[in-house]
Design an enzyme around this catalytic site. Structure first.
Site, PDB file in Angstrom:
ATOM      1  N   SER A 147       0.802  -1.235   0.000  1.00  0.00           N
ATOM      2  CA  SER A 147       0.000   0.000   0.000  1.00  0.00           C
ATOM      3  C   SER A 147       0.832   1.281   0.000  1.00  0.00           C
ATOM      4  CB  SER A 147      -0.953   0.013   1.207  1.00  0.00           C
ATOM      5  OG  SER A 147      -2.044  -0.850   0.973  1.00  0.00           O
ATOM      6  N   LYS A 151      -0.013   3.676  -2.702  1.00  0.00           N
ATOM      7  CA  LYS A 151      -1.059   4.704  -2.618  1.00  0.00           C
ATOM      8  C   LYS A 151      -0.494   6.119  -2.525  1.00  0.00           C
ATOM      9  CE  LYS A 151      -4.630   1.686  -0.647  1.00  0.00           C
ATOM     10  NZ  LYS A 151      -4.001   0.386  -0.370  1.00  0.00           N
ATOM     11  N   SER A 168      -6.597   3.476   4.099  1.00  0.00           N
ATOM     12  CA  SER A 168      -5.903   2.680   3.085  1.00  0.00           C
ATOM     13  C   SER A 168      -6.895   1.904   2.214  1.00  0.00           C
ATOM     14  CB  SER A 168      -4.906   1.709   3.740  1.00  0.00           C
ATOM     15  OG  SER A 168      -3.951   1.268   2.801  1.00  0.00           O
ATOM     16  N   LYS A 196       2.804   6.594   5.330  1.00  0.00           N
ATOM     17  CA  LYS A 196       1.952   5.500   4.845  1.00  0.00           C
ATOM     18  C   LYS A 196       2.502   4.151   5.259  1.00  0.00           C
ATOM     19  CE  LYS A 196      -1.670   4.110   2.671  1.00  0.00           C
ATOM     20  NZ  LYS A 196      -1.731   2.959   3.625  1.00  0.00           N
TER      21      LYS A 196
END
Length: 379
Positions: free
Chosen positions: A61, A64, A121, A223
């Site tokens: 992730s 992202k 997320s 993140k």
């Protein structure tokens, strides 16, 4: 084209600075339990410590961040609006993995989707935004790769907006540090979203998985990521006083480990290094004599903030030497290069930056020019 020239000029100066940067006395080593990691000084781009930082790994992730980068760019160019309602496709609605739980029959805005993507997320949020921008996730991935190439992420390739595993979906700790810095630098209006600890949508409250937001008050992003193949990953940004460091850890063994190792990296950077900021952009550093001008002196300085990353205790030892050609003759335009300032530490030159005019000065009248010509002749 103009933007490209400016960008390449900035990169050239950065490469020059890094190329001439001296090799200082070896700093204490640090063992980090991760497949790959890097710690970077945000203001200088200098790597403080790293291991396997160019190894291509699944970013999970952390992907992202690039999805957000593209979305922020679209917002900045007014191609989409924060309050714009986004249709939810079946593909977005049925996304696997982490979700913010959007529904086809429930209106959702770009702003809500961005928060769901960053804080929760949400894979479903990513796909909905990707389809809004490019019509399909595949086409959106093409835009992601274009931006990655432009940022110099040479060991990165995206196939989706979420970070779900794919053989051709990969990045590196080094490339992700570049991307993180670009978000902070280019989109300061959106960066505070990365410090949100929780977000509620559709009656469901989900916490930010970045535990350091609760543990370290200087951490304000960015993140987390996890897949079976990628392991536990975390990009962290921290600001203490005027210094900002960015850490990237990829392939740790647990959520606790990624937080622990990121915190250790940050503490290491703050303990053993300093970020010197001797001059600010547009700060007058001296005034030069100017000939045949509407005034007799010219204010000069830098067209950028000047930063250096140095071992602790070395910042005060930096010396600057200004070099310029005389005579300086009007007309002079603001931003025009008039010389060079070379910075040294001890006997070693560490960087050189252009000295520029901070103002525009036109020519003097005919008598003023004639008088200065006479003076120049005898001097």
């Amino acid at each position: 084209m103009k933007f490209s020239r400016i960008f390449m000029k900035s990169i050239l100066w950065l490469v020059l600075c890094l190329a001439v940067f001296p090799v200082f006395a070896q700093q204490p080593t640090l063992s980090v339990a991760a497949k790959s990691y890097i710690l970077v000084d945000f203001h200088t781009g200098k790597t403080l410590i790293s291991q396997n930082e160019h190894e291509r790994l699944e970013p999970a992730s952390l992907t992202k961040l690039m999805t957000a980068y593209v979305i922020f760019s679209e917002l900045k160019q007014n191609r989409i609006k924060l309050d714009q309602v986004v249709p939810v496709s079946k593909a977005a609605w049925k996304m696997v993995g982490s979700r913010m739980f959007i529904q086809p029959n429930k209106p959702v805005t770009v702003d809500e989707l961005i928060r769901g993507m960053i804080v929760q997320s949400g894979n479903d949020a990513c796909v909905a935004l990707a389809e809004l921008i490019a019509g399909s996730e595949d086409m959106f991935a093409h835009k992601m790769n274009e931006e990655a190439a432009r940022l110099g992420m040479i060991n990165t390739n995206f196939t989706n907006s979420t970070g779900l595993s794919h053989p051709k979906h990969y990045s590196t700790a080094h490339d992700l540090a570049l991307l993180s810095a670009a978000i902070i630098r280019e989109f300061p209006e959106f960066y505070p979203l990365y410090s949100l600890r929780e977000y509620t949508y559709n009656g469901i409250t989900q916490p930010n998985r970045n535990r350091l937001l609760w543990v370290d008050p200087t951490v304000d992003g960015m993140k987390t990521g996890w897949t079976v193949a990628a392991g536990y990953c975390l990009i962290t940004s921290s600001q203490r006083d005027e210094r900002r460091l960015i850490s990237v850890v990829m392939g740790t063994a647990s959520a606790n480990a990624r937080s622990k190792e990121s915190q250790r990296l940050l503490n290491y950077g703050y303990q053993f290094f300093d970020t010197a900021h001797p001059y600010k952009k547009d700060q007058e550093i001296t005034a030069l004599q100017i000939w045949k001008g509407a005034q007799n002196t010219l204010k000069v300085g830098f067209d950028r903030d000047i930063y250096f990353t140095l071992p602790k205790g070395q910042a005060e030892k930096i010396k600057a030497k200004m070099e310029y050609k005389q005579p300086v003759i009007a007309p002079i335009n603001q931003g025009q290069e008039v010389g060079t300032v070379k910075f040294s530490l001890g006997d070693q030159e560490i960087a050189a930056y252009p000295l520029v005019s901070l103002e525009t000065i036109g020519e003097a009248g005919i008598f003023g020019r004639a008088w200065d010509s006479l003076h120049m002749l005898f001097n």
